[in-house]
Structure formats: C-alpha cells, structure tokens
Design an enzyme around this catalytic site. Structure first.
Site, PDB file in Angstrom:
ATOM      1  N   VAL A 105       0.847  -1.195   0.000  1.00  0.00           N
ATOM      2  CA  VAL A 105       0.000   0.000   0.000  1.00  0.00           C
ATOM      3  C   VAL A 105       0.884   1.247   0.000  1.00  0.00           C
ATOM      4  CG1 VAL A 105      -1.774   1.280   1.242  1.00  0.00           C
ATOM      5  CG2 VAL A 105      -1.805  -1.228   1.246  1.00  0.00           C
ATOM      6  N   VAL A 118       0.984   5.701  -1.445  1.00  0.00           N
ATOM      7  CA  VAL A 118       0.482   6.855  -2.203  1.00  0.00           C
ATOM      8  C   VAL A 118       1.671   7.745  -2.507  1.00  0.00           C
ATOM      9  CG1 VAL A 118      -0.991   8.909  -2.147  1.00  0.00           C
ATOM     10  CG2 VAL A 118      -1.809   6.769  -1.136  1.00  0.00           C
ATOM     11  N   ARG A 150      -5.522  13.554  -0.827  1.00  0.00           N
ATOM     12  CA  ARG A 150      -6.565  13.665  -1.857  1.00  0.00           C
ATOM     13  C   ARG A 150      -7.581  12.524  -1.743  1.00  0.00           C
ATOM     14  NH1 ARG A 150      -3.412  15.460  -7.452  1.00  0.00           N
ATOM     15  NH2 ARG A 150      -1.893  16.878  -6.502  1.00  0.00           N
ATOM     16  N   SER A 171       3.466  -0.029   8.198  1.00  0.00           N
ATOM     17  CA  SER A 171       4.705   0.742   8.206  1.00  0.00           C
ATOM     18  C   SER A 171       4.631   1.853   9.245  1.00  0.00           C
ATOM     19  CB  SER A 171       4.977   1.322   6.815  1.00  0.00           C
ATOM     20  OG  SER A 171       3.865   2.089   6.381  1.00  0.00           O
ATOM     21  N   GLU A 172       3.431   2.406   9.426  1.00  0.00           N
ATOM     22  CA  GLU A 172       3.178   3.430  10.437  1.00  0.00           C
ATOM     23  C   GLU A 172       1.901   3.052  11.178  1.00  0.00           C
ATOM     24  OE1 GLU A 172       4.202   7.660   9.157  1.00  0.00           O
ATOM     25  OE2 GLU A 172       3.811   6.701   7.227  1.00  0.00           O
ATOM     26  N   TYR A 221      -3.809   2.860  10.068  1.00  0.00           N
ATOM     27  CA  TYR A 221      -4.873   1.933   9.679  1.00  0.00           C
ATOM     28  C   TYR A 221      -6.004   1.780  10.692  1.00  0.00           C
ATOM     29  CZ  TYR A 221      -1.913   0.852   5.744  1.00  0.00           C
ATOM     30  OH  TYR A 221      -1.180   0.961   4.600  1.00  0.00           O
ATOM     31  N   PHE A 270       4.787 -10.118   4.538  1.00  0.00           N
ATOM     32  CA  PHE A 270       4.123 -10.404   3.268  1.00  0.00           C
ATOM     33  C   PHE A 270       3.871  -9.093   2.532  1.00  0.00           C
ATOM     34  CE2 PHE A 270       0.927 -10.303   6.679  1.00  0.00           C
ATOM     35  CZ  PHE A 270       0.055  -9.320   6.236  1.00  0.00           C
TER      36      PHE A 270
END
Length: 412
Positions: free
Chosen positions: A82, A84, A91, A118-119, A123, A412
């Site tokens: 994932v 951006v 956005r 990652s952060e 999520y 993964f």
C-alpha cells in the site's frame, strides 16, 4: 480525488512496483526479490491509482489462510504493498483504495483482513487493530547459558542446503500452524520467501545456513540463520542472525537453540522476530542479558463480524451481546450475540427485540482481541471498551484469550 483506480494489469506491474519502492524510499531491489514479488502478486487483487499515464498509488492483497484460536485456518485477505505518491497525498487516495479493497474482500467471502503497518497510526481509522506482537532477543552468549531438558543430546543435528530440504522444513512448519494463531498456512510459492537470500542484502553476513534436527530418521525441527563475523582487539565477536526456528517438541527446540548459542567465533545471537511467549526465554540463564524488546506486528480487521467470531473457539464459555461500531464497513454496525466455548461458537444479529448490549466497542477493538493476544480488559482499561453489564469485560476477556500468543513468522 483526481486519480483513476483500476485493477493491475501484468504489463503495468513494473511501473506499479516502482511507485511502491519510491514511496518507501527504497533503492531498486535485487533481481531475485523483484522476481519473487512479481510471481506472488495477485494482479486481480491489486489496485493501481493512475493520474494519466503515471501510477500514483498502489494496494494489493494476497490470498492467505491464517490460523485462529481453536486451530481453524481461515481464508484471509493479507493486505500489502500500500502506498500513495508524495505528490498525491491528502486527496483521499488511500481511503478510496481501502474502500474498494474491503468491498472486494467482502465479496470474496473472506471474513478477516490482515496487514503489517509501516506506520501504526494509519490503519486504525479503517478498522484494523493491533492483534499480535513480536519479540526481539539479543542473547549475549558469552554470559548466558541454556538449561536444556533431558534427551537433548539424543537429537541429531546436521547441516543442509536450505533450498534442497525445503519440503522437509515446510512439513515441520505446516504441523505448527494450527497450534499458534496468526500463522499463515503457506501456499505454494511462499516457501521461496523463506530462503530468499540476495547477496547484496546480507550486510556482511554469510549466505543463509540451515540445520535440521532429526530423531529416528525423521526431521523434527530446523533453524535458518546466517553468521556475521566480527573481530576486535579481544578476539572474535561474531553474531548469529536467526531467521527461523521451528520444532515439533521441546527437546528438539532446545537442541536447535543450544546449537545457535554455541557456534564458534560468535558471542551474540540476534533473533528479530519471535513469539512473545517463546520458550527460549525459559531456557536461558539470564533473560536480562538477552535484552528482550517487544513491538507491534500483525493488524487484524474483521470484515464480517458474525462469520469471523464464529470461526474461532473460546477458551472459556461466553454468552455476550456486543454493540459494534463500524463506520467504514457499516454492514457490521449494531448488536451481535456471541455464544461459544472450546468446542465452537455462534454469532448472530441481536438488533431485534430490544436485546440489551453487554459491551460496546468498535470493530478495531474486536480486531485486536480476535487472535487472543490482546486482553479485552486492557482495552477496557484504556477506555476503548465500555462495559454495559457488570462483569461482562472479565468474562469476555477470559474467553477471547489464547493458550499460545499469536505470531506472524514472516512478512508479506
């Protein structure tokens, strides 16, 4: 949002993956690693965000099967890759990709989605809760000994070429999956990830090594590791980097750890990802000299609350009505009655008839407790679960627990 979301085509993979690498600040990966991830990518489960001809966002999912308390192995969406582009932040791209992805997961009939973050702050707003942790150990073998159980000397250890003994290793791993929540039942092709060893990523360590533990001619355990040699004015001080250790019984497990802690010319054993309840902590003579550290690992999202909760078992009888908040997946909103024990469970809608709720929580908290690694009492103590019936938190917390801590053995 100005970008178009569309399913990833095979011809777009290189640009899509390069977008991911740039977002994570990664220089071009090794040929071996790129080939592996290309082979494993499920294009029909991968999304690209495109602004004209430029790829500006990525998201994917792998079709996993993951163990849950009670030993069942569930079809699960393993969310991955994932990103951006920095030019297109704020956005709504991430939200749009998460929306499309969770709708697809639901349509496929998968009750659970998982990811590694990652952060960690990202999520939670999409319903993912921290569900498992990993333990790091830096064992000072110059000061730490191991107290091994009787019979350890009877285990035969031998070196083997990691790739050549893949089927034997995978057979041991497969027998371990049902006993520990969070472990993926590896599908064909994923065994390649375990022995991926690009020379450019060894950071001065040896090529990957493998030792098998055998008893009566049967492989009962294995260790994958590398050795980084170091020399100082006082002599050798190399590090054994543990990549994976699995065994079918405590004796074989102890034999493998004793071997790792006794390799010549080394004084440290570094294990970056172990279960928080790893038995090795009870084998060592001085846990302080192992510098244990814990960090978040697997995040869980219940996509279908009813199906997910009845797919696992509960270590104590439970009969509780949950008032679930889930703004991002509103089909989960409302009251659910969970009835279960060590033999099975049911979870049905309880909105009708004025049924009173016992606990109020969001789907994020349900994700955290789902694998049994986070106590419901801890979340309640933080104000994230409201007790509406006296005693309901303690009852449900005991039921949701797991005899073995959940653990994700590889990324993964």
């Amino acid at each position: 949002m100005t970008a178009e979301l569309r399913e990833l085509g095979q011809s777009d993979w290189e640009q899509w993956y390069a977008t991911l690498e740039r977002a994570f600040g990664v220089l071009a990966e090794s040929r071996e690693k790129r080939e592996l991830w290309r082979d494993l990518t499920e294009c029909e489960r991968s999304i690209g965000a495109w602004d004209g001809d430029a790829c500006v966002g990525t998201a994917g999912a792998f079709s996993f099967r993951v163990s849950v308390p009670g030993g069942a192995v569930l079809d699960t969406a393993a969310v991955t890759m994932v990103s951006v582009a920095a030019t297109h932040r704020r956005r709504g791209l991430l939200t749009a990709m998460m929306r499309r992805q969770l709708d697809d997961v639901r349509a496929r009939g998968e009750a659970v989605a998982i990811l590694t973050a990652s952060e960690p702050a990202i999520y939670g707003r999409f319903g993912y809760g921290t569900a498992s942790y990993s333990l790091r150990l830096d064992i000072d073998t110059s000061r730490v000994g191991l107290a091994v159980p009787p019979g350890t000397d009877e285990v035969r250890l031998r070196y083997a070429v990691p790739v050549e003994v893949g089927p034997a290793r995978e057979a041991v791993y497969a027998r371990r999956v049902a006993g520990r929540p969070g472990m993926p039942a590896r599908r064909p092709g994923w065994e390649r990830l375990i022995t991926l060893d690009p020379p450019g990523e060894r950071d001065g360590a040896s090529p990957q090594q493998c030792v098998l533990a055998e008893r009566d001619g049967e492989v009962v355990g294995y260790a994958l590791f590398a050795v980084k040699p170091e020399w100082g004015v006082q002599g050798p001080s190399g590090t054994v980097r543990v990549q994976d250790v699995e065994a079918l019984d405590p004796v074989a497990y102890a034999a493998l750890w004793r071997f790792l802690c006794d390799i010549d010319l080394t004084s440290t054993v570094l294990a970056m990802n172990r279960p928080v309840d790893d038995p090795v902590v009870q084998l060592v003579s001085d846990v302080r000299r192992c510098d244990p550290r814990v960090r978040d690992a697997l995040y869980v999202r219940l996509v279908d609350v009813g199906a997910a909760l009845q797919a696992r078992t509960y270590q104590a009888p439970v009969d509780v009505v949950l008032d679930v908040e889930d703004a991002f997946c509103p089909w989960n909103e409302g009251r659910w009655r969970l009835v279960g024990d060590a033999k099975g469970a049911s979870c049905e809608r309880a909105d009708a008839g004025g049924t009173a709720a016992d606990l109020a929580l969001s789907v994020r908290e349900l994700g955290s407790v789902y694998l049994g690694g986070v106590p419901l009492t801890q979340l309640a103590g933080a104000g994230r679960v409201r007790e509406l019936r006296r005693g309901a938190v303690a009852e449900a917390s005991l039921a949701f627990g797991s005899a073995a801590a959940p653990w994700l053995p590889h990324s993964f």
